[in-house]
Design an enzyme around this catalytic site. Structure first.
Site, PDB file in Angstrom:
ATOM      1  CG  ASN A   7      -1.763   1.095   1.257  1.00 28.23           C
ATOM      2  OD1 ASN A   7      -1.687   2.223   0.966  1.00 28.23           O
ATOM      3  ND2 ASN A   7      -3.112   0.584   1.451  1.00 28.23           N
ATOM      4  NE  ARG A  18       8.867  21.200   0.809  1.00 29.56           N
ATOM      5  CZ  ARG A  18       9.929  21.526   0.921  1.00 29.56           C
ATOM      6  NH1 ARG A  18      10.560  20.678   1.848  1.00 29.56           N
ATOM      7  NH2 ARG A  18      10.693  22.460   0.183  1.00 29.56           N
ATOM      8  CG  HIS A  43      -8.250   3.515   1.441  1.00 28.39           C
ATOM      9  ND1 HIS A  43      -8.488   2.360   2.412  1.00 28.39           N
ATOM     10  CD2 HIS A  43      -9.152   3.928   1.333  1.00 28.39           C
ATOM     11  CE1 HIS A  43      -9.632   2.418   2.755  1.00 28.39           C
ATOM     12  NE2 HIS A  43     -10.118   3.622   2.218  1.00 28.39           N
ATOM     13  NE  ARG A  45      -9.401   6.799   4.616  1.00 31.28           N
ATOM     14  CZ  ARG A  45      -8.305   6.026   4.697  1.00 31.28           C
ATOM     15  NH1 ARG A  45      -7.303   6.054   3.920  1.00 31.28           N
ATOM     16  NH2 ARG A  45      -8.555   4.542   5.360  1.00 31.28           N
ATOM     17  CG  HIS A  50      -3.632   9.027   1.840  1.00 33.63           C
ATOM     18  ND1 HIS A  50      -4.556   8.382   1.057  1.00 33.63           N
ATOM     19  CD2 HIS A  50      -4.094   8.827   3.046  1.00 33.63           C
ATOM     20  CE1 HIS A  50      -5.347   7.639   1.811  1.00 33.63           C
ATOM     21  NE2 HIS A  50      -5.218   7.964   2.875  1.00 33.63           N
ATOM     22  CD  GLU A  70      -7.051  -1.422   1.087  1.00 35.27           C
ATOM     23  OE1 GLU A  70      -6.631  -2.586   1.255  1.00 35.27           O
ATOM     24  OE2 GLU A  70      -7.024  -0.512   1.889  1.00 35.27           O
ATOM     25  CB  THR A 100      -6.662   4.455   9.386  1.00 38.12           C
ATOM     26  OG1 THR A 100      -6.043   3.222   8.648  1.00 38.12           O
ATOM     27  CG2 THR A 100      -6.526   3.987  10.836  1.00 38.12           C
ATOM     28  CG  HIS A 190      -5.715  -1.908   9.803  1.00 37.94           C
ATOM     29  ND1 HIS A 190      -6.079  -1.107   9.107  1.00 37.94           N
ATOM     30  CD2 HIS A 190      -5.483  -1.374  11.060  1.00 37.94           C
ATOM     31  CE1 HIS A 190      -6.181   0.269   9.787  1.00 37.94           C
ATOM     32  NE2 HIS A 190      -5.805  -0.003  11.320  1.00 37.94           N
ATOM     33  CG  ASP A 191      -2.575  -1.625  13.042  1.00 36.74           C
ATOM     34  OD1 ASP A 191      -1.984  -0.897  12.164  1.00 36.74           O
ATOM     35  OD2 ASP A 191      -3.194  -1.511  13.941  1.00 36.74           O
ATOM     36  N   GLY A 213       0.991  -1.421   4.305  1.00 34.12           N
ATOM     37  CA  GLY A 213       1.597  -0.200   3.969  1.00 34.12           C
ATOM     38  C   GLY A 213       2.572   0.692   5.137  1.00 34.12           C
ATOM     39  CG  HIS A 214       1.561   3.189   9.163  1.00 36.65           C
ATOM     40  ND1 HIS A 214       1.605   4.515   8.980  1.00 36.65           N
ATOM     41  CD2 HIS A 214       2.225   2.861  10.305  1.00 36.65           C
ATOM     42  CE1 HIS A 214       2.094   5.211  10.066  1.00 36.65           C
ATOM     43  NE2 HIS A 214       2.598   4.155  10.887  1.00 36.65           N
TER      44      HIS A 214
END
Length: 240
Positions: A7, A18, A43, A45, A50, A70, A100, A190-191, A213-214
């Protein structure tokens, strides 16, 4: 083999800070694939904080593995998917102001609603996955939506993993086994990170794909993107 889809939302977050094109999102996606990613996930939004909708259009032209979009199936999101036609669409019931994703679908309450959306997306040639908590009733009802897969929301697993891995994985194993019995494919996300991913993989033999991703992008700040992707891939080849 469980596939790793990277992700790239957080790369877009850094770029947007920036207002220019650094880092270059498209090049980052190419590099992720070159370094071993078997899919690219975004994903978008509504506020485009992002990933921007145009990013999804541009990525469709350069992703050579599997493109997974997503999101909550709002009219704008569905219009984007109709245009881009990614290989996979993951439906997530997140509110517009959610930081999230934080919950899976109620597939009992929203079954008819989801059935209409899934039917349209499958007619476009997209595989459809539905974001779910590891709740057996929700897994059973997911069959009635016509979805191809479920994506297990793994935040609860990640939070409990350090204290009690066996207890953390138990509901996910039960949900994955039921999904497989019902003919649904199983994704997860997720996580997930380098600490908890291998155990998840070892205990969910039917796991088709993880979207990360994160944690992966955070690790890449210290370890480098190529090395990090390879380390995550390695977690998905471990054997019990």
């Amino acid at each position: 083999m469980t596939k790793l889809s990277v992700n790239i939302n957080k790369i877009a977050t850094l770029r947007n800070a920036r207002g220019h094109n650094r880092p270059d999102l498209l090049q980052a996606a190419r590099d992720c694939e070159r370094f071993g990613a078997e899919g690219i996930t975004v994903h978008p939004r509504p506020d485009e904080r992002h990933i921007r909708y145009q990013d999804a259009r541009d990525l469709k032209n350069i992703v050579t593995t599997e493109f997974n979009i997503e999101g909550n199936p709002t009219p704008d999101f569905l219009e984007l998917v109709r245009e881009v036609r990614p290989e996979q669409v993951t439906l997530v019931p997140d509110a517009p102001d959610a930081i999230t994703s934080n919950a899976g679908w109620d597939t009992v309450k929203h079954q008819v609603y989801l059935l209409g959306i899934v039917t349209e997306l499958k007619a476009l040639g997209c595989r459809v996955s539905i974001f779910l908590d590891p709740d057996l009733a929700m897994v059973k009802a997911a069959v009635g939506t016509g979805a191809d897969r479920i994506e297990l929301y793994t935040e609860a697993y990640a939070q409990q993993y350090k204290a009690d891995p066996a207890a953390a994985i138990a509901p996910y194993r039960a949900a994955a086994e039921l999904a497989q019995q019902l003919g649904l494919g199983v994704n997860a996300g997720h996580d997930l990170d380098l600490e908890n991913l291998a155990y998840l993989h070892q205990n969910l033999p039917a796991l088709a794909e993880v979207s990360i991703g994160h944690a992966l992008i955070c690790d890449a700040l210290y370890l480098g993107l190529e090395n990090t992707i390879q380390l995550y891939r390695r977690q998905l080849t471990s054997i019990i």
